[in-house]
Design an enzyme around this catalytic site. Structure first.
Site, mmCIF file in Angstrom:
data_model
loop_
_atom_site.group_PDB
_atom_site.id
_atom_site.type_symbol
_atom_site.label_atom_id
_atom_site.label_comp_id
_atom_site.label_asym_id
_atom_site.label_seq_id
_atom_site.Cartn_x
_atom_site.Cartn_y
_atom_site.Cartn_z
ATOM 1 N N GLU A 48 3.979 -71.145 -20.797
ATOM 2 C CA GLU A 48 3.782 -71.214 -19.345
ATOM 3 C C GLU A 48 4.427 -72.488 -18.777
ATOM 4 O O GLU A 48 4.214 -73.583 -19.302
ATOM 5 C CB GLU A 48 2.264 -71.216 -19.054
ATOM 6 C CG GLU A 48 1.914 -71.149 -17.569
ATOM 7 C CD GLU A 48 0.401 -71.259 -17.335
ATOM 8 O OE1 GLU A 48 -0.327 -71.651 -18.273
ATOM 9 O OE2 GLU A 48 -0.042 -70.967 -16.209
ATOM 10 N N LYS A 121 0.783 -64.373 -11.663
ATOM 11 C CA LYS A 121 -0.553 -64.667 -12.213
ATOM 12 C C LYS A 121 -1.638 -64.265 -11.219
ATOM 13 O O LYS A 121 -1.635 -64.715 -10.074
ATOM 14 C CB LYS A 121 -0.624 -66.158 -12.539
ATOM 15 C CG LYS A 121 -1.844 -66.616 -13.297
ATOM 16 C CD LYS A 121 -1.658 -68.101 -13.702
ATOM 17 C CE LYS A 121 -2.798 -68.673 -14.502
ATOM 18 N NZ LYS A 121 -2.490 -70.059 -14.965
ATOM 19 N N CYS A 160 -2.082 -67.169 -18.959
ATOM 20 C CA CYS A 160 -3.111 -68.188 -19.203
ATOM 21 C C CYS A 160 -4.516 -67.780 -18.726
ATOM 22 O O CYS A 160 -5.165 -66.998 -19.387
ATOM 23 C CB CYS A 160 -2.664 -69.522 -18.596
ATOM 24 S SG CYS A 160 -3.503 -70.934 -19.374
#
Lengths: 299, 299
Positions: A48, A121, A160
């Site tokens: 990331e 995300k 994440c």
């Protein structure tokens, strides 16, 4: 195109340290991607926000200058090696979508160099030294969770904080992904490491293994290493340990805590079918009874 | 009543072997429950279908005679000790609801002896020697996943195959349960044990630990022991290993593979609040993007 999958896929996770220079970080990741391809990788996934140190340790308007559009210069150079080396690459990008509108994104580039799409995300954290809500608008694509057919398999990308949400893994698997890829930046607060570090890491690995089990698919997490202190204070010690879990939940490859690695793993995609046949969880889902998953709390 | 929880709760999981006589099995479990209460237990949970051997190894109409209503004779005797010993008891029952309509159920009895309600297993397996779809109609309560306030805490009950479904754990936690209890009957096919036994057990424990992590709550599974061969063939070796996971996902108590045990564990319910504050997953759920969880597959 679902069903027309090759039987094995060689995956490479690029785990490394980030330095102060974005130019150097991008070049370092490009070099690692090229090396991975030479080693036989077919699908390559970056960590990331690999282009920078983890700037979310502070809320600083100047950091918005680190963002770039998709397509943009970084996706461009990775599209070129995807073309030249015939590899699929998932490229994590701090995306500038418009003035005042930024995402934590991942570009999905097919072998041959075509940009297939972008995952933005969906779940954004905000905790001490992980001030992501300041920088990133949550993804609003429709659907937010999806999968792509690539030359080397049908994949899904999550990022994440998404990894803590069974809903995200489920929806991506239901979209047909055989492999869930999680570019990640997670580490220890140095003051917590001695007492809680092992449990924190175990929780992180456990919940991702559970996504493999629940959905009968492969799960891969790509985390950075290094102790970064971009501001005053103790900073964050990123814990590396990128790993791949098989559909059984077993960890079949794992990188070290503090070593730069190209974690190369051969995935036998037929295991997805085998796992789902022998542990037929998808058969028995109570889709008539899940509607309230869309509620905040049942009070 | 949410929020008015005591700070600690002592949980007892009753792990044992089943024999051919239902009368003896019920008495054995009653004796264990009484012993657990004497040892300080406040919430006691039985293993799945403790009154009998695991009869689902064959499809035999005669086995329907093993069922009984709720309330019925077995809930009656447990209500009496819940009253006499002031303990909460979760009692797994093969429930006869009507002619031709049976459930795999758990009665929830509060301290004092009041029958608070019944959970009817929502996800029903059907795999070699686990022929449950022949016997059990899937639960149809509204809501199917729920929680109860008991004298010693707010709890949710799920049963065995439910444990593979993150949706079930999530909905029960959203209903306010601080502890998820899973009466279980799971074991090895002897022919698979050497090659796959460890991975199967690890998957089972991992996914339940993940429910604790994802939801920041306690999770407890109560499994039977013993090699049962009610029909021709190799039978099933139930693997015991009842356990309790803390909201961090850490296993804080675990029973043996082949030992009868009263697994007594003190739960610090304040850890639910602590876990959810430090790992605030509930804060960031994308409830606007989960609707398709209610779809079978996204094709």
């Amino acid at each position: 195109m679902k069903g027309s999958k090759p039987k094995t896929t060689t995956l490479a996770l690029l785990q490394h340290r980030a330095g102060e220079s974005p130019v150097d970080n991008v070049q370092h990741t490009l070099d690692a991607a090229k090396q991975a391809a030479q080693n036989g990788a077919q699908i390559i996934c970056t960590q990331e926000l690999f282009a920078t140190e983890y700037f979310c340790q502070s809320e600083d308007h100047a950091n918005f200058d680190l963002a770039e559009p998709i397509p943009g210069p970084t996706t461009g150079v990775f599209q070129k090696i995807a073309h030249d080396l015939d590899v699929v690459i998932i490229v994590s990008i701090f995306e500038r979508r418009a003035a005042g509108l930024y995402h934590n994104s991942a570009a999905v580039i097919d072998a041959g160099g075509v940009l297939l799409g972008v995952y933005r995300k969906m779940h954004i954290p905000d905790d001490p030294l992980y001030y992501e809500k300041f920088y990133f608008t949550p993804g609003d694509s429709d659907p937010g969770f999806c999968a792509w057919n690539t030359k080397y398999g049908r994949i899904g990308v999550l990022i994440c904080w998404d990894q803590w949400y069974p809903e995200a893994a489920r929806l991506t698997a239901l979209a047909g992904a055989d492999i869930l890829l999680y570019p990640t930046a997670i580490g220890w607060h140095p003051s917590e490491k001695a007492d809680e570090g092992d449990a924190q890491h175990a929780g992180w690995q456990t919940i991702q293994r559970s996504h493999a089990i629940a959905n009968g698919c492969f799960v891969a997490a790509v985390n950075r290493i290094g102790h970064e202190k971009p501001t005053d204070g103790d900073g964050l010690e990123f814990w590396g340990q990128s790993f791949v879990a098989a559909p059984s939940g077993e960890v079949i490859a794992e990188a070290g805590i503090d070593t730069e690695e190209i974690l190369l793993t051969e995935l036998n995609i037929a295991q997805v079918n085998e796992a789902r046949t022998h542990w037929p969880f998808l058969r028995d889902r109570r889709i008539d009874a899940y509607e309230r998953i869309s509620r905040r709390f049942l009070d």
